[in-house]
Design a protein around this motif. Structure first.
Motif, PDB file in Angstrom:
ATOM      1  N   THR B 116      -3.174  -4.492 -56.964  1.00 28.88           N
ATOM      2  CA  THR B 116      -1.918  -5.149 -57.361  1.00 28.88           C
ATOM      3  C   THR B 116      -1.409  -6.034 -56.235  1.00 28.88           C
ATOM      4  O   THR B 116      -1.175  -5.549 -55.127  1.00 28.88           O
ATOM      5  N   ASP B 117      -1.255  -7.283 -56.532  1.00 27.52           N
ATOM      6  CA  ASP B 117      -0.727  -8.234 -55.551  1.00 27.52           C
ATOM      7  C   ASP B 117       0.800  -8.277 -55.703  1.00 27.52           C
ATOM      8  O   ASP B 117       1.343  -9.121 -56.415  1.00 27.52           O
ATOM      9  N   PHE B 118       1.477  -7.325 -55.044  1.00 32.82           N
ATOM     10  CA  PHE B 118       2.938  -7.232 -55.203  1.00 32.82           C
ATOM     11  C   PHE B 118       3.632  -8.540 -54.827  1.00 32.82           C
ATOM     12  O   PHE B 118       4.558  -8.989 -55.505  1.00 32.82           O
ATOM     13  N   ALA B 119       3.185  -9.127 -53.715  1.00 34.86           N
ATOM     14  CA  ALA B 119       3.815 -10.379 -53.288  1.00 34.86           C
ATOM     15  C   ALA B 119       3.559 -11.487 -54.309  1.00 34.86           C
ATOM     16  O   ALA B 119       4.443 -12.293 -54.605  1.00 34.86           O
ATOM     17  N   GLY B 120       2.357 -11.503 -54.867  1.00 36.21           N
ATOM     18  CA  GLY B 120       2.044 -12.500 -55.887  1.00 36.21           C
ATOM     19  C   GLY B 120       2.894 -12.327 -57.137  1.00 36.21           C
ATOM     20  O   GLY B 120       3.375 -13.306 -57.721  1.00 36.21           O
ATOM     21  N   VAL B 121       3.075 -11.073 -57.553  1.00 35.13           N
ATOM     22  CA  VAL B 121       3.926 -10.807 -58.726  1.00 35.13           C
ATOM     23  C   VAL B 121       5.354 -11.264 -58.430  1.00 35.13           C
ATOM     24  O   VAL B 121       6.010 -11.897 -59.264  1.00 35.13           O
ATOM     25  N   ALA B 122       5.824 -10.941 -57.231  1.00 32.61           N
ATOM     26  CA  ALA B 122       7.196 -11.323 -56.864  1.00 32.61           C
ATOM     27  C   ALA B 122       7.356 -12.844 -56.878  1.00 32.61           C
ATOM     28  O   ALA B 122       8.352 -13.363 -57.395  1.00 32.61           O
ATOM     29  N   ARG B 123       6.374 -13.539 -56.334  1.00 35.88           N
ATOM     30  CA  ARG B 123       6.459 -15.013 -56.344  1.00 35.88           C
ATOM     31  C   ARG B 123       6.450 -15.543 -57.775  1.00 35.88           C
ATOM     32  O   ARG B 123       7.178 -16.484 -58.108  1.00 35.88           O
ATOM     33  N   ALA B 124       5.647 -14.931 -58.623  1.00 38.93           N
ATOM     34  CA  ALA B 124       5.605 -15.358 -60.025  1.00 38.93           C
ATOM     35  C   ALA B 124       6.939 -15.120 -60.722  1.00 38.93           C
ATOM     36  O   ALA B 124       7.234 -15.752 -61.746  1.00 38.93           O
ATOM     37  N   CYS B 125       7.711 -14.180 -60.174  1.00 39.37           N
ATOM     38  CA  CYS B 125       9.060 -13.899 -60.720  1.00 39.37           C
ATOM     39  C   CYS B 125      10.131 -14.697 -59.987  1.00 39.37           C
ATOM     40  O   CYS B 125      11.317 -14.378 -60.090  1.00 39.37           O
ATOM     41  N   LYS B 126       9.728 -15.673 -59.209  1.00 40.52           N
ATOM     42  CA  LYS B 126      10.643 -16.586 -58.505  1.00 40.52           C
ATOM     43  C   LYS B 126      11.371 -15.931 -57.340  1.00 40.52           C
ATOM     44  O   LYS B 126      12.471 -16.323 -56.970  1.00 40.52           O
ATOM     45  N   MET B 127      10.734 -14.910 -56.764  1.00 41.97           N
ATOM     46  CA  MET B 127      11.241 -14.357 -55.514  1.00 41.97           C
ATOM     47  C   MET B 127      10.467 -14.998 -54.358  1.00 41.97           C
ATOM     48  O   MET B 127       9.348 -15.480 -54.536  1.00 41.97           O
ATOM     49  N   VAL B 128      11.068 -14.968 -53.170  1.00 39.53           N
ATOM     50  CA  VAL B 128      10.339 -15.309 -51.953  1.00 39.53           C
ATOM     51  C   VAL B 128       9.608 -14.044 -51.512  1.00 39.53           C
ATOM     52  O   VAL B 128      10.204 -12.957 -51.508  1.00 39.53           O
ATOM     53  N   ALA B 129       8.333 -14.143 -51.190  1.00 40.84           N
ATOM     54  CA  ALA B 129       7.571 -12.922 -50.898  1.00 40.84           C
ATOM     55  C   ALA B 129       6.697 -13.098 -49.672  1.00 40.84           C
ATOM     56  O   ALA B 129       6.223 -14.188 -49.372  1.00 40.84           O
ATOM     57  N   ASN B 130       6.504 -11.983 -48.998  1.00 38.99           N
ATOM     58  CA  ASN B 130       5.710 -11.954 -47.786  1.00 38.99           C
ATOM     59  C   ASN B 130       4.832 -10.718 -47.821  1.00 38.99           C
ATOM     60  O   ASN B 130       5.221  -9.692 -48.382  1.00 38.99           O
ATOM     61  N   ASP B 131       3.679 -10.795 -47.187  1.00 35.79           N
ATOM     62  CA  ASP B 131       2.731  -9.678 -47.182  1.00 35.79           C
ATOM     63  C   ASP B 131       2.332  -9.438 -45.734  1.00 35.79           C
ATOM     64  O   ASP B 131       1.735 -10.320 -45.121  1.00 35.79           O
ATOM     65  N   VAL B 132       2.698  -8.290 -45.183  1.00 33.56           N
ATOM     66  CA  VAL B 132       2.442  -8.053 -43.760  1.00 33.56           C
ATOM     67  C   VAL B 132       1.727  -6.718 -43.575  1.00 33.56           C
ATOM     68  O   VAL B 132       1.839  -5.815 -44.412  1.00 33.56           O
ATOM     69  N   ASP B 133       1.002  -6.628 -42.450  1.00 36.57           N
ATOM     70  CA  ASP B 133       0.264  -5.387 -42.195  1.00 36.57           C
ATOM     71  C   ASP B 133       0.340  -4.946 -40.734  1.00 36.57           C
ATOM     72  O   ASP B 133      -0.506  -4.203 -40.261  1.00 36.57           O
TER      73      ASP B 133
END
Lengths: 170, 190
Positions: B116-133
């Motif tokens: 699941t690409d949580f950041a990708g889903v969030a961006r698709a929902c018009k949120m600003v998203a970041n993925d960090v590790d």
């Protein structure tokens, strides 16, 4: 006995007295007039929620922030929200107000929905969720004040309160 | 626990909704039970919705941000909230997803987060998203989030190991009252 449109009008009058800043709503064919009204209401942000339990969380956040808010749902979705309702606003003493349309019973046109809807009251009793009811036994002129009193009762008792409203004729 | 410390340090005086179980215990062990932290003891999946409601209700308040912490398993219980957040666009909401790939509070059963690409889903929902590790990545994403006037999701990939910490058994009514008083009287910056 009051007709469905009179009943919806009476609920709307009660909502007007509450003057909510936010109204959350689930889809419901029996609630169309009420939802249309709050969507068009100035100074109210009315928006759809996809699931009842999501609404429990949003409504709780609004209440904690001090916003005047309520949710409009249908009783066949009560099962979806019970865990969220009992583990968060009930346990944390957060007031919430739900206007809940009744399905099943007299006037129903769906052959299945009564399976859950006829048992909503015992389900709520078992979960210790406080509710009041509006149906054909309550004079229509008492409906608006019952809406506002139920809302105030949720604040006074620091817990969720539901108002079960039969808008179909029973 | 390091990620929780960084979140608290980035928003020391803003409302923070802390998700169920191990995260609460670790947050309390790391920084104590703070009045600006609303601990959600047993409502898995609800923190993003609670954070959304708070961020709407506090839109005109003195608070700069409202933070909600959720796990990957919790978010998957109600992924639709990302659509609702995108629709309502609360400028102050920062949703932090601590993703360890497991239901960490219940014995480490796997979740579907790997696929699941949580950041990708969030961006698709018009949120600003970041993925960090990494800690450095999280620190940077938190700093960025403070300046963004749109709803933000930060997915933080963390290890599955949880720190041993005692159960947190406070009365939930007291927790809500403490948090409510903080919102009303708390020391957030003007």
């Amino acid at each position: 006995m009051a007709e469905p449109d009179e009943r919806s009008r009476a609920i709307i009058d009660g909502i007007e007295a509450i003057d909510p800043r936010y109204v959350l709503h689930l889809p419901s064919s029996t609630l169309v007039d009420i939802i249309d009204h709050v969507q068009a209401r100035p100074n109210t942000r009315a928006f759809p929620i996809p699931r009842e339990e999501e609404g429990v969380g949003i409504l709780a956040g609004l209440e904690l922030a001090g916003a005047r808010a309520l949710a409009i749902i249908q009783d066949n979705g009560v099962g979806n929200l019970l865990t969220a309702l009992t583990t968060f606003p009930m346990a944390y003493h957060i007031p919430q107000f739900y206007i809940v349309s009744r399905r099943g019973g007299l006037g129903e046109y769906n052959s299945m929905i009564h399976v859950i809807c006829e048992k909503v009251e015992p389900v709520l009793d078992a979960a210790n969720v406080r509710y009041f009811s509006l149906d054909g036994r309550v004079p229509i002129e008492d409906w608006p004040a019952t809406v506002t009193k139920a809302y105030e009762y949720s604040r006074i008792t620091h817990r969720p309160v539901m108002l079960l409203c039969n808008l179909m004729g029973g | 626990m390091d990620a929780l410390r960084l979140v608290d340090a980035a928003f020391p005086d803003q409302p923070i909704v802390v998700n169920v179980g191990a995260a609460i215990r670790e947050m309390v062990a790391a920084v104590g039970s703070k009045p600006n932290h609303l601990h959600i003891l047993d409502s898995m999946g609800l923190p993003p919705a609670i954070g959304l409601g708070l961020s709407l209700g506090l839109a005109e308040s003195r608070f700069e941000k409202v933070v909600a912490i959720e796990g990957d398993g919790g978010l998957l219980m109600g992924l639709s909230v990302l659509s609702t957040i995108g629709m309502l666009a609360p400028e102050k909401l920062v949703l932090i997803v601590l993703d360890n790939g497991t239901y960490g509070s219940t014995g480490g059963q796997p979740t579907a987060s790997d696929s699941t690409d949580f950041a990708g889903v969030a961006r698709a929902c018009k949120m600003v998203a970041n993925d960090v590790d990494s800690a450095e990545g999280l620190r940077g994403a938190l700093n960025e989030a403070r300046a963004i006037e749109e709803p933000v999701l930060i997915r933080v990939r963390i290890g599955p190991k949880t720190e041993k910490a005692p159960y947190f058994l406070e009365d939930p009514a007291v927790l809500a009252d403490t948090f409510r008083r903080f919102l009303r009287d708390g020391p957030a910056r003007a």
